[in-house]
Write a protein that holds these residues in place. Structure first.
Motif, PDB file in Angstrom:
ATOM      1  N   ASP A 155      -1.784   1.085   0.202  1.00  0.00           N
ATOM      2  CA  ASP A 155      -1.539  -0.430  -0.402  1.00  0.00           C
ATOM      3  C   ASP A 155      -0.674  -0.295  -1.233  1.00  0.00           C
ATOM      4  O   ASP A 155       0.247  -1.318  -1.615  1.00  0.00           O
ATOM      5  N   LEU A 156      -0.104   0.872  -2.124  1.00  0.00           N
ATOM      6  CA  LEU A 156       0.901   0.924  -2.964  1.00  0.00           C
ATOM      7  C   LEU A 156       2.307   1.606  -2.565  1.00  0.00           C
ATOM      8  O   LEU A 156       3.365   1.170  -2.623  1.00  0.00           O
ATOM      9  N   ASP A 157       2.003   2.671  -1.650  1.00  0.00           N
ATOM     10  CA  ASP A 157       3.044   3.402  -1.188  1.00  0.00           C
ATOM     11  C   ASP A 157       3.546   2.946   0.135  1.00  0.00           C
ATOM     12  O   ASP A 157       4.725   3.576   0.617  1.00  0.00           O
ATOM     13  N   GLY A 158       2.704   2.341   0.847  1.00  0.00           N
ATOM     14  CA  GLY A 158       3.116   1.738   2.111  1.00  0.00           C
ATOM     15  C   GLY A 158       3.061   2.861   3.320  1.00  0.00           C
ATOM     16  O   GLY A 158       3.741   2.706   4.284  1.00  0.00           O
ATOM     17  N   SER A 159       2.217   3.856   3.248  1.00  0.00           N
ATOM     18  CA  SER A 159       2.152   4.858   4.057  1.00  0.00           C
ATOM     19  C   SER A 159       1.277   4.463   5.231  1.00  0.00           C
ATOM     20  O   SER A 159       0.380   3.552   4.955  1.00  0.00           O
ATOM     21  N   TYR A 192      -9.545   4.974   7.803  1.00  0.00           N
ATOM     22  CA  TYR A 192      -9.804   3.645   7.679  1.00  0.00           C
ATOM     23  C   TYR A 192     -10.957   3.158   6.876  1.00  0.00           C
ATOM     24  O   TYR A 192     -10.938   2.202   6.195  1.00  0.00           O
ATOM     25  N   SER A 193     -12.010   3.951   7.313  1.00  0.00           N
ATOM     26  CA  SER A 193     -13.168   3.738   6.313  1.00  0.00           C
ATOM     27  C   SER A 193     -12.848   3.674   4.890  1.00  0.00           C
ATOM     28  O   SER A 193     -13.413   2.755   4.128  1.00  0.00           O
ATOM     29  N   ARG A 194     -12.282   4.675   4.465  1.00  0.00           N
ATOM     30  CA  ARG A 194     -12.118   4.797   2.953  1.00  0.00           C
ATOM     31  C   ARG A 194     -11.096   3.641   2.242  1.00  0.00           C
ATOM     32  O   ARG A 194     -11.598   3.066   1.356  1.00  0.00           O
ATOM     33  N   LEU A 195     -10.333   3.331   3.368  1.00  0.00           N
ATOM     34  CA  LEU A 195      -9.370   2.449   2.917  1.00  0.00           C
ATOM     35  C   LEU A 195     -10.114   0.952   2.816  1.00  0.00           C
ATOM     36  O   LEU A 195      -9.823   0.176   1.869  1.00  0.00           O
ATOM     37  N   ARG A 196     -11.069   0.646   3.712  1.00  0.00           N
ATOM     38  CA  ARG A 196     -11.831  -0.437   3.562  1.00  0.00           C
ATOM     39  C   ARG A 196     -12.745  -0.491   2.512  1.00  0.00           C
ATOM     40  O   ARG A 196     -12.739  -1.720   1.671  1.00  0.00           O
ATOM     41  N   ALA A 197     -13.566   0.421   2.199  1.00  0.00           N
ATOM     42  CA  ALA A 197     -14.077   0.588   1.248  1.00  0.00           C
ATOM     43  C   ALA A 197     -13.480   0.412  -0.196  1.00  0.00           C
ATOM     44  O   ALA A 197     -13.776  -0.129  -1.335  1.00  0.00           O
ATOM     45  N   ALA A 198     -12.315   1.118  -0.221  1.00  0.00           N
ATOM     46  CA  ALA A 198     -11.425   1.092  -1.511  1.00  0.00           C
ATOM     47  C   ALA A 198     -11.115  -0.259  -1.628  1.00  0.00           C
ATOM     48  O   ALA A 198     -10.986  -0.538  -2.979  1.00  0.00           O
ATOM     49  N   ARG A 199     -10.518  -0.929  -0.816  1.00  0.00           N
ATOM     50  CA  ARG A 199     -10.092  -2.299  -1.040  1.00  0.00           C
ATOM     51  C   ARG A 199     -11.155  -3.227  -1.647  1.00  0.00           C
ATOM     52  O   ARG A 199     -10.750  -3.742  -2.527  1.00  0.00           O
ATOM     53  N   ALA A 200     -12.489  -2.895  -0.877  1.00  0.00           N
ATOM     54  CA  ALA A 200     -13.464  -3.866  -1.385  1.00  0.00           C
ATOM     55  C   ALA A 200     -13.919  -3.617  -3.163  1.00  0.00           C
ATOM     56  O   ALA A 200     -13.921  -4.563  -3.700  1.00  0.00           O
ATOM     57  N   GLN A 201     -13.682  -2.234  -3.276  1.00  0.00           N
ATOM     58  CA  GLN A 201     -14.234  -1.831  -4.569  1.00  0.00           C
ATOM     59  C   GLN A 201     -13.197  -2.194  -5.804  1.00  0.00           C
ATOM     60  O   GLN A 201     -13.307  -2.699  -6.852  1.00  0.00           O
ATOM     61  N   PHE A 202     -11.884  -1.980  -5.241  1.00  0.00           N
ATOM     62  CA  PHE A 202     -10.707  -2.461  -5.968  1.00  0.00           C
ATOM     63  C   PHE A 202     -10.781  -3.630  -6.190  1.00  0.00           C
ATOM     64  O   PHE A 202     -10.461  -4.189  -7.432  1.00  0.00           O
ATOM     65  N   THR A 203     -10.753  -4.524  -5.271  1.00  0.00           N
ATOM     66  CA  THR A 203     -10.866  -6.045  -5.513  1.00  0.00           C
ATOM     67  C   THR A 203     -12.022  -6.507  -6.561  1.00  0.00           C
ATOM     68  O   THR A 203     -11.491  -7.299  -7.479  1.00  0.00           O
ATOM     69  N   ASP A 204     -13.374  -5.959  -6.353  1.00  0.00           N
ATOM     70  CA  ASP A 204     -14.232  -6.262  -7.194  1.00  0.00           C
ATOM     71  C   ASP A 204     -13.903  -5.878  -8.472  1.00  0.00           C
ATOM     72  O   ASP A 204     -14.193  -6.418  -9.698  1.00  0.00           O
ATOM     73  N   ALA A 205     -13.295  -4.493  -9.028  1.00  0.00           N
ATOM     74  CA  ALA A 205     -12.744  -4.352 -10.252  1.00  0.00           C
ATOM     75  C   ALA A 205     -11.871  -5.086 -10.833  1.00  0.00           C
ATOM     76  O   ALA A 205     -12.090  -5.311 -11.959  1.00  0.00           O
TER      77      ALA A 205
END
Lengths: 199, 262
Positions: free
Chosen positions: A153-157, A174-187
């Protein structure tokens, strides 16, 4: 007599009796380390900050990253994008750094250095506020998810490149990206002052 | 799973990500310091490899950076046997000479007696007076008669004093538990005195500081270079002790959590 003499082979021909031997890797140009360093130092410098290395130790950790890069440059496949490959070194160095107990609970209240985008003073202040919040929100993610989120989401890879560089299956990426986005949004939503930006 | 299955970030979150996206420019001094420390002056190509415009400098520095492994393997495969052959040959020649050549007659050296260098014993000197530190050679022969025609012991050159200041700073920082400060002082020494008289001591301190900073791979790499450059160093034992103190979990940890190198 001539038939009993060993035959010389052309250097790049795969012997017929070894069909599974992979072709030799493309040779790495001898000046490539300096090129990598000059072109990608800012990227690694920024990546270390995003991975939670405070400013006072960033130079040392950047040294560590490029030391390892120089040692492994012979293994780098020129056909692959370089930034995910470099990021993997930065993530490992940052992870080892943060594993030391004295570095574990840092409060990143440092003033952020300027990014390369120049705007007016108000826009700068707003941009810096958002950047600080992003860094603070990233602190709420574990290193696995943090790495994938930064790379995508930052580097565009792309996810396949991320999976290749981090040595994980694509499905895991993919799983980690989905979980990361959810946690990042929440934070981000929790860290914002009330009434700002909430859905 | 594919990207189609992933919900994209919300618009407000994208705004935050956009703000953070541009790269930060690292200070030029930091770039230079990191480059010079990653490509240490091992004497392979000369210079610091810091020439920004010359491709030859780039080739040099990159060859050093990427070729140290090749050099090491060449030394192991070819250099060691050559050195071993010379050593063995020298031993054989020396044995033959000792056995068959007549011994040299003993040489008599005449020396002049000189008065003792200190008029009073140490205890009677004023306790507040600061004694300037003697160089080691002079300290050990302070009361010995000087041989006729011997060169006077030179004063410490300015460079050596400056080297000492930096390494004392590095050592004090290690004692304080500040590996970052120690590494900075060591980096300054390496930049100013790449082949200084105290380079060996600098390298030993660097290894200790790197272990303290939790940088085991750098410490080990530097330890390998130290062993190759200073195989008979009196500091080698201390270096080995530092390296042995690196715990295995600091490096090998949970392999699933860390990215692998490819």
């Amino acid at each position: 007599m001539m038939d009993s003499l060993p035959q010389r082979q052309a250097p790049n021909v795969i012997p017929a009796h070894e069909p599974d031997v992979p072709p030799p890797r493309a040779p790495v140009h001898p000046s490539s380390f300096r090129e990598v360093f000059d072109e990608q130092f800012d990227y690694v410098w920024t990546a270390l900050r995003r991975l939670g290395v405070p400013d006072r130790d960033r130079q040392d950790q950047a040294h560590e990253v490029f030391l390892r890069v120089s040692q492994h440059l012979g293994n780098y496949d020129l056909a692959r994008p370089i930034r995910p490959w470099l990021f993997a070194f930065a993530a490992r160095v940052a992870s080892e750094y943060r594993r030391l107990s004295c570095h574990r609970h840092e409060v990143l209240g440092e003033e952020l250095p300027a990014a390369t985008v120049r705007e007016g003073p108000e826009e700068d202040a707003e941009r810096n506020r958002k950047r600080r919040l992003v860094i603070a929100a990233l602190e709420h993610l574990d290193m696995d998810k943090r790495a994938v989120l930064i790379l995508h989401d930052l580097d565009g890879s792309s996810v396949p490149d991320i999976a290749e560089a981090l040595g994980i299956p694509e499905g895991t990426a993919y799983s980690r990206l989905r979980a990361a986005r959810a946690q990042f949004t929440d934070a981000v939503r929790r860290l914002q002052p009330q009434g700002r930006g909430a859905p | 799973m594919t990207m189609d299955d992933l919900k994209p970030p919300d618009k407000d979150i994208l705004e935050f990500l956009d703000a953070e996206r541009p790269l930060e420019s690292a200070p030029a001094a930091v770039r230079k310091a990191v480059l010079s420390s990653v490509l240490p002056p091992t004497g392979l190509g000369g210079g610091s490899g810091g020439d920004p415009g010359g491709s030859a400098g780039g080739l040099d520095s990159a060859a050093r950076g990427a070729g140290s492994g090749l050099l090491r393997s060449w030394i192991v495969r070819h250099g060691l046997p050559i050195v071993g052959a010379f050593t063995l040959g020298g031993a054989v020649v020396g044995t033959v000479m000792a056995r068959y050549l007549p011994p040299l007659p003993p040489q008599v050296i005449y020396v002049d007696r000189v008065p003792s260098m200190s008029a009073a014993p140490l205890e009677s000197r004023s306790p507040g007076a600061a004694e300037p530190p003697l160089p080691a050679a002079q300290a050990s022969s302070a009361t010995a008669p000087m041989a006729r025609g011997a060169e006077p012991i030179p004063k410490l050159p300015g460079d050596l004093a400056a080297e000492r200041v930096l390494l004392d700073e590095a050592r004090a920082a290690i004692a304080d538990g500040r590996s970052d400060r120690s590494l900075r002082a060591i980096g300054k020494h390496a930049e100013a005195f790449p082949h200084g008289l105290l380079a060996e001591e600098r390298e030993a301190l660097a290894i200790r500081a790197l272990v303290m900073a939790g940088r085991p791979e750098s410490a080990r790499a530097r330890g390998d270079r130290f062993r190759a450059q200073y195989p008979n160093s009196v500091m080698l034992r201390a270096v080995e002790t530092s390296l042995e103190s690196i715990s295995s979990d600091g490096v090998n940890g949970n392999a699933n959590a860390l990215p692998s190198y490819r």
